[in-house]
Write a protein that holds these residues in place. Sequence first.
Motif, mmCIF file in Angstrom:
data_model
loop_
_atom_site.group_PDB
_atom_site.id
_atom_site.type_symbol
_atom_site.label_atom_id
_atom_site.label_comp_id
_atom_site.label_asym_id
_atom_site.label_seq_id
_atom_site.Cartn_x
_atom_site.Cartn_y
_atom_site.Cartn_z
ATOM 1 N N ASP A 141 0.810 -1.219 0.000
ATOM 2 C CA ASP A 141 0.000 0.000 0.000
ATOM 3 C C ASP A 141 0.843 1.268 0.000
ATOM 4 O OD1 ASP A 141 -2.338 -1.399 -0.102
ATOM 5 O OD2 ASP A 141 -2.723 -1.317 2.050
ATOM 6 N N ALA A 142 1.962 1.257 0.728
ATOM 7 C CA ALA A 142 2.782 2.473 0.841
ATOM 8 C C ALA A 142 3.294 2.937 -0.512
ATOM 9 C CB ALA A 142 3.949 2.225 1.790
ATOM 10 N N TRP A 143 3.489 2.011 -1.439
ATOM 11 C CA TRP A 143 3.992 2.381 -2.756
ATOM 12 C C TRP A 143 2.947 3.112 -3.578
ATOM 13 C CZ3 TRP A 143 6.761 -2.758 -4.467
ATOM 14 C CH2 TRP A 143 7.893 -2.932 -3.675
ATOM 15 N N MET A 144 1.679 2.883 -3.262
ATOM 16 C CA MET A 144 0.610 3.417 -4.096
ATOM 17 C C MET A 144 0.115 4.775 -3.608
ATOM 18 S SD MET A 144 0.710 0.651 -5.836
ATOM 19 C CE MET A 144 -0.573 0.833 -7.047
ATOM 20 N N GLN A 145 0.674 5.275 -2.532
ATOM 21 C CA GLN A 145 0.205 6.522 -1.947
ATOM 22 C C GLN A 145 1.075 7.702 -2.363
ATOM 23 O OE1 GLN A 145 -2.642 6.377 -0.317
ATOM 24 N NE2 GLN A 145 -2.689 4.147 -0.437
ATOM 25 N N GLY A 146 0.597 8.896 -2.087
ATOM 26 C CA GLY A 146 1.412 10.093 -2.254
ATOM 27 C C GLY A 146 1.184 10.855 -3.532
ATOM 28 N N GLY A 147 0.776 10.193 -4.601
ATOM 29 C CA GLY A 147 0.475 10.883 -5.847
ATOM 30 C C GLY A 147 1.668 11.505 -6.537
ATOM 31 N N ALA A 148 2.892 11.065 -6.210
ATOM 32 C CA ALA A 148 4.085 11.642 -6.826
ATOM 33 C C ALA A 148 4.578 10.751 -7.956
ATOM 34 C CB ALA A 148 5.185 11.816 -5.778
ATOM 35 N N ASP A 149 5.381 11.317 -8.857
ATOM 36 C CA ASP A 149 5.986 10.525 -9.914
ATOM 37 C C ASP A 149 6.918 9.480 -9.312
ATOM 38 O OD1 ASP A 149 4.654 12.312 -11.484
ATOM 39 O OD2 ASP A 149 6.406 12.998 -12.609
ATOM 40 N N ILE A 150 7.039 8.340 -9.991
ATOM 41 C CA ILE A 150 7.894 7.253 -9.554
ATOM 42 C C ILE A 150 9.212 7.318 -10.313
ATOM 43 C CG2 ILE A 150 8.117 4.753 -9.296
ATOM 44 C CD1 ILE A 150 5.861 5.998 -7.646
ATOM 45 N N PRO A 151 10.326 7.629 -9.632
ATOM 46 C CA PRO A 151 11.620 7.661 -10.326
ATOM 47 C C PRO A 151 12.008 6.276 -10.840
ATOM 48 C CG PRO A 151 11.732 8.723 -8.162
ATOM 49 C CD PRO A 151 10.440 7.988 -8.209
ATOM 50 N N LEU A 152 12.825 6.246 -11.875
ATOM 51 C CA LEU A 152 13.291 4.985 -12.439
ATOM 52 C C LEU A 152 13.981 4.126 -11.381
ATOM 53 C CD1 LEU A 152 14.008 3.057 -14.766
ATOM 54 C CD2 LEU A 152 15.982 4.520 -15.247
ATOM 55 N N SER A 153 14.832 4.743 -10.560
ATOM 56 C CA SER A 153 15.554 3.972 -9.543
ATOM 57 C C SER A 153 14.589 3.319 -8.556
ATOM 58 C CB SER A 153 16.543 4.873 -8.793
ATOM 59 O OG SER A 153 15.874 5.982 -8.205
ATOM 60 N N ASP A 154 13.534 4.047 -8.155
ATOM 61 C CA ASP A 154 12.549 3.471 -7.237
ATOM 62 C C ASP A 154 11.777 2.339 -7.900
ATOM 63 O OD1 ASP A 154 13.375 5.318 -5.439
ATOM 64 O OD2 ASP A 154 11.479 6.395 -5.263
ATOM 65 N N PHE A 155 11.461 2.510 -9.175
ATOM 66 C CA PHE A 155 10.722 1.466 -9.895
ATOM 67 C C PHE A 155 11.517 0.164 -9.912
ATOM 68 C CE2 PHE A 155 9.481 -0.812 -13.771
ATOM 69 C CZ PHE A 155 8.108 -0.882 -13.590
ATOM 70 N N VAL A 156 12.817 0.258 -10.165
ATOM 71 C CA VAL A 156 13.657 -0.941 -10.182
ATOM 72 C C VAL A 156 13.757 -1.540 -8.789
ATOM 73 C CG1 VAL A 156 15.965 -1.831 -10.643
ATOM 74 C CG2 VAL A 156 14.962 -0.147 -12.193
ATOM 75 N N ASP A 197 6.604 -7.187 -19.151
ATOM 76 C CA ASP A 197 5.944 -5.938 -18.750
ATOM 77 C C ASP A 197 6.914 -5.028 -17.993
ATOM 78 O OD1 ASP A 197 3.033 -6.177 -19.527
ATOM 79 O OD2 ASP A 197 3.278 -8.035 -18.415
ATOM 80 N N PHE A 198 7.621 -5.606 -17.020
ATOM 81 C CA PHE A 198 8.604 -4.837 -16.254
ATOM 82 C C PHE A 198 9.625 -4.195 -17.188
ATOM 83 C CE2 PHE A 198 12.865 -4.793 -14.354
ATOM 84 C CZ PHE A 198 12.668 -3.931 -13.285
ATOM 85 N N LEU A 199 10.139 -4.952 -18.142
ATOM 86 C CA LEU A 199 11.143 -4.438 -19.074
ATOM 87 C C LEU A 199 10.557 -3.321 -19.922
ATOM 88 C CD1 LEU A 199 13.956 -4.657 -20.360
ATOM 89 C CD2 LEU A 199 13.034 -6.434 -21.876
ATOM 90 N N PHE A 200 9.329 -3.486 -20.394
ATOM 91 C CA PHE A 200 8.674 -2.488 -21.238
ATOM 92 C C PHE A 200 8.519 -1.159 -20.491
ATOM 93 C CE2 PHE A 200 4.938 -0.438 -23.107
ATOM 94 C CZ PHE A 200 5.224 -0.514 -24.467
ATOM 95 N N TYR A 201 7.980 -1.218 -19.267
ATOM 96 C CA TYR A 201 7.775 0.007 -18.491
ATOM 97 C C TYR A 201 9.104 0.666 -18.133
ATOM 98 C CZ TYR A 201 3.200 -2.211 -17.773
ATOM 99 O OH TYR A 201 1.992 -2.820 -17.952
ATOM 100 N N ALA A 202 10.076 -0.147 -17.719
ATOM 101 C CA ALA A 202 11.370 0.414 -17.315
ATOM 102 C C ALA A 202 12.075 1.086 -18.486
ATOM 103 C CB ALA A 202 12.250 -0.685 -16.724
ATOM 104 N N CYS A 203 11.971 0.506 -19.678
ATOM 105 C CA CYS A 203 12.586 1.130 -20.859
ATOM 106 C C CYS A 203 11.925 2.472 -21.160
ATOM 107 C CB CYS A 203 12.480 0.206 -22.062
ATOM 108 S SG CYS A 203 13.605 -1.217 -22.001
ATOM 109 N N LEU A 204 10.611 2.568 -20.967
ATOM 110 C CA LEU A 204 9.933 3.845 -21.147
ATOM 111 C C LEU A 204 10.434 4.871 -20.134
ATOM 112 C CD1 LEU A 204 6.227 2.761 -21.833
ATOM 113 C CD2 LEU A 204 7.802 3.848 -23.448
ATOM 114 N N LEU A 205 10.619 4.445 -18.885
ATOM 115 C CA LEU A 205 11.126 5.361 -17.862
ATOM 116 C C LEU A 205 12.551 5.801 -18.179
ATOM 117 C CD1 LEU A 205 9.761 3.690 -14.589
ATOM 118 C CD2 LEU A 205 8.859 5.691 -15.783
ATOM 119 N N VAL A 206 13.380 4.883 -18.662
ATOM 120 C CA VAL A 206 14.733 5.252 -19.083
ATOM 121 C C VAL A 206 14.678 6.337 -20.140
ATOM 122 C CG1 VAL A 206 16.776 4.444 -20.341
ATOM 123 C CG2 VAL A 206 15.824 3.043 -18.501
#
Length: 339
Positions: A141-156, A197-206
């Motif tokens: 749940d803590a990951w889904m709160q706050g409404g802020a952008d998710i940095p690439l490093s945090d996503f990984v 899916d993980f690879l696809f999203y992470a490449c977009l964030l990169v």
Amino acid sequence: MDTTASPKVTVIIPVWNGGDFIGNAIASVLAQTLGDFELIVVDDASTDNTVDVVGAIHDQDARVTVLHQPERMGVSAARNRGLDMARGAFVAVLDADDVWLPQRLAIMVDVLEQHGVDLVADQQTLVEFGTGRTLGLTMRDAWMQGGADIPLSDFVLMDWPGRKDTRNIGLIKAVMRRSTIERAGVRYDETVHLGEDFLFYACLLVSGARMRFVSTPLYAYSVRTHSLSQLTTPTTGQIEVNRLLREWLCAHGRQRADYARVRMILDYREKALWLQYLLWSLQTRHFLLALRTLPRIGIDVCFLWVMDFVRRKLHLVQSDFNPAIIGKIERRMPLCRPP
């Protein structure tokens, strides 16, 4: 399909031999409160009655279209076929055995438009296939709160191996801006069969995409109970995904301010994956495999893991390989230099 006006959203459902359940997935899309969409079902050379089921639905609703793969090519190839045909400003992917809540598209598109981000992912409810029994939520749940952008490093780091407080972050199904996907030149890697899916999203964030989470569970993810362990069991496929992401980072992300940190995280994530693979090998008594795995981990990670393990046992902390170890590595070792 009407070619005179582009829909707001393109929904892509890849399917293979899903005649028994594809109807539920399509029905959940047709029930959306946001009705301005096209639905592309990509049939991956099914041998059952999938085409007949989808064809009957198309006869009742022209927003539904079926594309046929000439031979079975896998889910990534099917999604790419859908992306190539998509006309919507936004793209959403739905697995053939999953379903959406009726307000999902409206909520997700509203976040995309209100905040100008490129990807929005929501919390998921894990549902037992066949029975509909609720098994819990996908993300902490803590990951889904706050409404802020998710940095690439945090996503990984959210997909750090060995974590027992969450499922694989790659289970999420984001709604995305099609213009961002096209501009980045990202497609699903058709050589990857786990973690695409993980690879696809992470490449977009990169490539500079911005991502946010929605805390409301709007997606019901179907799970075969016998495959629950596969969501956490380490595989060499995950290691290959990590390697492919590192290659994409080196090719497209060297100008990023966080390049060195993300590269370092990926390097140690690979070692952590091998560490989990080593532990699995020992638990399953594949001792020769464990011995071959040792050189891939490195004495630094082994030492830090042992110290972390001892600390947790002394304090009776019930957790696993801690992502905070990255901070220890950063402080102790000069690993932030680009290769």
